[in-house]
Structures are given as structure tokens and as C-alpha cells.
Design an enzyme around this catalytic site. Structure first.
Site, PDB file in Angstrom:
ATOM      1  N   ASP A 160       0.938  -1.222   0.069  1.00  0.00           N
ATOM      2  CA  ASP A 160      -0.003  -0.144  -0.109  1.00  0.00           C
ATOM      3  C   ASP A 160       0.753   1.258  -0.010  1.00  0.00           C
ATOM      4  OD1 ASP A 160      -2.080  -1.728   0.503  1.00  0.00           O
ATOM      5  OD2 ASP A 160      -1.853  -1.861   2.428  1.00  0.00           O
ATOM      6  N   GLU A 165     -10.779   1.131  -2.186  1.00  0.00           N
ATOM      7  CA  GLU A 165     -10.311   1.502  -1.005  1.00  0.00           C
ATOM      8  C   GLU A 165      -8.856   2.241  -1.275  1.00  0.00           C
ATOM      9  OE1 GLU A 165      -8.916  -2.450   0.379  1.00  0.00           O
ATOM     10  OE2 GLU A 165      -8.424  -3.001  -1.355  1.00  0.00           O
TER      11      GLU A 165
END
Length: 524
Positions: A38, A197
Site C-alpha cells: 500500500d 479502497e
């Protein structure tokens, strides 16, 4: 041995060119073959800074620095501990999820959510120095926040929600420490963009953009939402997907410009046991004010990943740099590559008890007779190449029955080559264990009695996601243990390598220790 390790490292540095950087001004993906999940990235003048998820590894949220987006070095972590006592023991899969990093009016900001404790913000004027941590909102089920300061001085925060596939925007105080409203759901489309997300919010040419991955970790794509109003309505466009490449699920990252006006996107690729490794893709803005990432050969506005490409033009050329791995333990502080599996405890180790070594004390961990899955005092680092070896020299001084110390390839299933004290005798054991719903008591796969406290241990990582081990009694002649063993990821993280010293007894009599003279990592 210290001199030998130093000379080896210099030799490798001088003669080996990083696979991520070619000699002809090109680079090859992945730029980081390590679990920097991420990622988010910013540029401040001529410097690039990247953050990544750390979950329940401590210290948490690594800060990496680069001058050219290809070569990176760890310079710090956002926090040393989380201020909750339950993190004093492993809470696999919890902790810091998908942070974002931004720079505003002379301050660096990192925002992150944990699935149970809510929203945190950290700030500093210098990312290489300590960060100040704030617990902004105590609310569960939030994830992946990103701040944004608009041209009119208003501040906002975007985030998603677990399993919600939605984008939420809050008004925020200008200093970034408070949310001023309940938030507005500005986008949700579970058909077009399921599992939305990883939100990253920015503004350009009058449009508000939300960069957001969708479609899941291993099979997803990168979506961009845009609107003339920060609260929407937002239209969406897919700007990067796998195409006909072998880079699966290219998404979730940071879009950043260079000093020369180029745009680049750093994202992850899920490689199972190796974790979510980092890739760099070229990007650009089209005349219709949509971005495209990667190579858009058919002109449909959605690119696919590149394997090899010309390096970013940052005005200069910089030398090969890689995140730290090997350690001779000569420093007064732990190397930045190391992380514990719980809030660190100073009683776990010493760098001064035997100068030039790290001493790990046999911390009490009785769950399932010393199953390392439940031990916080594992000192681990990321696997950083598809094939590598790691070696250490171990002196073991046990004080209690069944204490053990050694090296591990650690995941939800792990293997551990260690010295153990069994009935006052020393035994070299290769052990397997890990997490199973019905329990997994450590099981010996190989064992041999030895008569000395000092051994050299070596682990071998292979591209097919297996590992093996070898050992030596003199530091020169190594005996291979003839077993290839699987490597598995942890909970949301890739496999790790490192060292441990554990006492598995419910009521330990004394606490022994193990001295590790060095930890040498070599990529094949």
C-alpha cells in the site's frame, strides 16, 4: 568475521548493479522486491518520500527516501509503539493499514487507520527525526485515509470503510487534528468498482481526483474518480490494469510529479509469500484531464504495467541504493530494517551487553510450547529478493529447559533452525509451526545433538517460494539439511526472515540469552 562481512558488502556494492536499475538509464520492475504494501509517495523539492503499511510490526510505518523514485533507503519509522497495551503481544493483521503522506506549510503529515482503534495522524518538520502521533478518532472499521488542503484553506479527509467499497469525505480542522463532521459518502458502486479502497485525494485544473484501487488485492486495477465539487458527484475511469502482462493486480499507490514535469505511479503487486512488492509506472495527463498510467498502446485511456522503462528525469543521475538488510550490530541502535512483532520491550535485547553483537534474551512465550506465532520478541526483516541467503553466527547461553534460539523464515507457517536445550543437552533442531485454528505445537523436522554453544546458521530463499537451511560448527564448512520447505505469507504481509530467542515454559526458572554476531544477507 566482521572484517569479512564488511569486505563482502563492499565487493557486492561495487560489482553488482541492482536489478531495479540498469546501466543504460533504464530501470526494471519491481523497483523494490520487498513487502512495501500500500505505498504512498510525495515529492518535496528534490526529495521523494514513501510510506507503506506495517500492520503489527514495530516500529511502525517505514519512511523511505529517494532522489529518483528508483533507488530507496529507509530513513525512519513514524512511531515506535502504538499506545495500547494489547499491542504488547502480537495482533497479526491489525495495526497500521495503508497510510498516506502529505506535505503542507512546512510540515510532513502521515494519516493511517487501524481496523479497531480508528484514525491516527503523525506530523514532523523533518521525516528523518521523531514524529508526533495523534489519535484523531476512536472508531472501528475505517481504513486508508488521506488528507487534503484546498486552495481556499479548507482541509478535508478522505477514507474508505472495511468491506464497504465506498469513499467518504470529512471536513477537517486546518491543523489536521480534528474531524469537523460525520462525513459524506461521495462514491460507491460495487458493480463498477468493487472493493474500493486506498483513497488518495488531489486537485488539478479545477477537478478533485480520488485515486482508488478496486477489484481486490491480487486481481484488481487502479480507478480514478473526479468531480468539480469535492462532495461530488464523481465520475470514474479505470486508468491501469494488468492487460496482457504478468504483473497481476497493479494498483494502490501514489501518483507523484518530478521536478521536470513528469508523472509517475508507485503501486504494489501481490506476490503471495513474497508480499506486495513495489513497481514504478510512467503516467501522464491527457488533454481531457484524465490521467493514464503505464503503457496505453490502444489509446483507450487505460494503461498496462511496464517491465523495463526509462528512468524518471529528475535532472541528475544518482547511485544504486537499496533498503538496508545486512547488519553487523556495531551501532548503538537497531538498524531500521528490523521490526518486532509487538510493541518493543527493552528487556528483549541489548546492543551493549556484548559490543558488536545483539543479545536476545529468552523472553517467556509459553503458548503452544513456544510457537513463535505468539512471540512478540522476534526480530525480523522483509524478504528482499526472490532468491537470497542469510547467515548469522550464534552463541547460545541457555538457563532453562527447552529454551531455543536461531534463525527463521516466518509466516503463517514458519520454519526455525535453532539451538535448543533438551535435558541439559544442546540440540540443533529444525522446527516447523505457525498458526492453525486448532493449534500447531512446534514439530521437529531434523535434529542432531551437538557439544558446542557456538554455531553458524544459514537460510536459503528460493524463487519458487521455498526455503532450506544449513549449519556450520566452524564458520567455513556448512552442512545442508536436505529438506526444501514451503514459505508462506503472514496475515496481510509477506514472509520475513530474522532471529529469535524464546523460553517456552509457563514458569521459567531463569532467562538465558543468545548473542548474534552479525546478520548477513546476500541476493543471488
Amino acid at each position: 568475521m566482521k572484517i569479512k562481512l564488511f569486505l563482502t558488502l563492499i565487493f557486492v556494492l561495487l560489482l553488482t548493479i541492482s536489478k531495479a536499475q540498469d546501466e543504460n538509464g533504464m530501470y526494471t520492475n519491481p523497483i523494490l522486491f520487498a513487502d512495501y504494501s500500500d505505498p504512498d509517495v510525495i515529492r518535496v523539492k528534490d526529495d521523494y518520500y514513501m510510506v507503506a503499511s506495517s500492520f503489527t510490526a514495530f516500529p511502525g510505518i517505514p519512511i523511505l527516501h529517494s532522489k529518483d523514485l528508483v533507488n530507496w533507503k529507509i530513513i525512519n519509522h513514524v512511531y515506535q509503539k502504538l499506545p495500547f497495551s494489547w499491542y504488547n503481544k502480537p495482533k497479526h493483521g491489525k495495526g497500521a493499514w495503508a497510510p498516506s503522506i502529505r506535505y503542507h506549510k512546512g510540515m510532513f503529515y502521515v494519516y493511517v487507520c487501524s481496523p479497531d482503534e480508528g484514525l491516527f495522524m503523525a506530523r514532523t518538520a523533518d521525516p528523518a527525526r521523531p514524529w508526533e502521533l495523534f489519535h484523531v478518532a476512536d472508531i472501528a472499521q475505517w481504513e486508508d485515509p488521506c488528507p487534503f488542503w484546498d486552495e481556499d484553506g479548507n482541509a478535508y479527509l478522505a477514507h474508505s470503510k472495511l468491506a464497504g467499497g465506498l469513499a467518504v469525505i470529512h471536513k477537517m480542522s486546518t491543523e489536521g487534528t480534528k474531524l469537523l463532521d460525520n462525513g459524506v459518502i461521495v462514491y460507491q458502486n460495487k458493480v463498477e468498482n468493487p472493493t474500493l479502497e486506498g483513497l488518495k485525494l488531489m486537485k488539478r485544473n479545477g477537478y478533485y481526483y480520488i485515486f482508488a484501487p478496486a477489484g481486490g488485492v491480487s486481481t484488481g486495477w487502479q480507478t480514478v474518480l473526479r468531480s468539480k465539487n469535492i462532495y461530488g458527484p464523481y465520475e470514474s475511469k479505470k486508468v491501469l490494469d494488468q492487460g496482457d502482462t504478468d504483473i497481476n493486480g497493479p494498483h494502490q499507490g501514489g501518483f507523484v510529479d518530478t521536478q521536470t514535469g513528469e508523472w509517475w505511479f508507485i503501486h504494489f503487486q501481490d506476490r503471495d509469500a513474497f508480499g506486495r512488492i513495489a513497481h514504478l509506472q510512467p503516467g501522464k495527463w491527457l488533454t481531457n484531464d484524465w490521467p493514464v498510467i503505464g503503457m496505453d498502446d490502444d489509446g483507450d485511456g487505460c494503461g498496462s504495467p511496464v517491465k523495463t522503462f526509462k528512468k524518471p528525469n529528475v535532472g541528475k543521475t544518482y547511485p544504486v541504493t537499496k533498503p538496508q538488510t545486512s547488519d553487523d550490530f556495531n551501532s548503538a541502535k537497531l538498524g531500521l530494517q528490523w521490526q518486532w512483532q509487538a510493541n518493543s520491550n527493552p528487556s528483549w535485547y541489548s546492543l551493549s551487553a556484548k559490543p558488536g553483537s545483539i543479545r536476545l534474551f529468552a523472553a517467556n512465550s509459553p503458548t503452544e510450547l513456544g510457537n513463535l506465532w505468539y512471540a512478540g520478541n522476534l526480530l525480523l526483516q522483509k524478504v528482499s529478493a526472490p532468491e537470497q541467503t542469510f547467515t548469522t553466527k550464534l552463541f547460545f547461553n541457555p538457563s532453562d529447559e527447552s529454551e531455543m534460539a536461531g534463525i527463521t523464515v516466518f509466516g503463517q507457517y514458519y520454519t526455525f533452525l535453532c539451538l535448543r536445550q533438551i535435558k541439559s543437552q544442546l540440540r540443533l533442531s529444525l522446527v516447523e509451526s505457525g498458526f492453525k485454528a486448532d493449534g500447531f505445537v512446534p514439530k521437529e523436522l531434523f535434529g542432531v545433538a551437538i557439544k558446542q554453544n557456538q554455531v553458524w546458521l544459514k537460510g536459503h530463499i528460493y524463487a519458487d517460494q521455498t526455503c532450506s537451511y544449513s549449519y556450520s560448527l566452524n564458520g567455513k564448512d556448512f552442512t545442508e539439511i536436505p529438506q526444501r520447505l514451503k514459505i508462506t505469507k503472514g496475515r496481510w504481509v509477506g514472509a520475513k526472515i530474522g532471529i529469535a530467542c524464546v523460553n517456552p515454559n509457563l514458569a521459567p526458572v531463569k532467562m538465558g540469552f543468545a548473542d548474534f554476531d552479525f546478520f548477513e544477507v546476500e541476493d543471488k
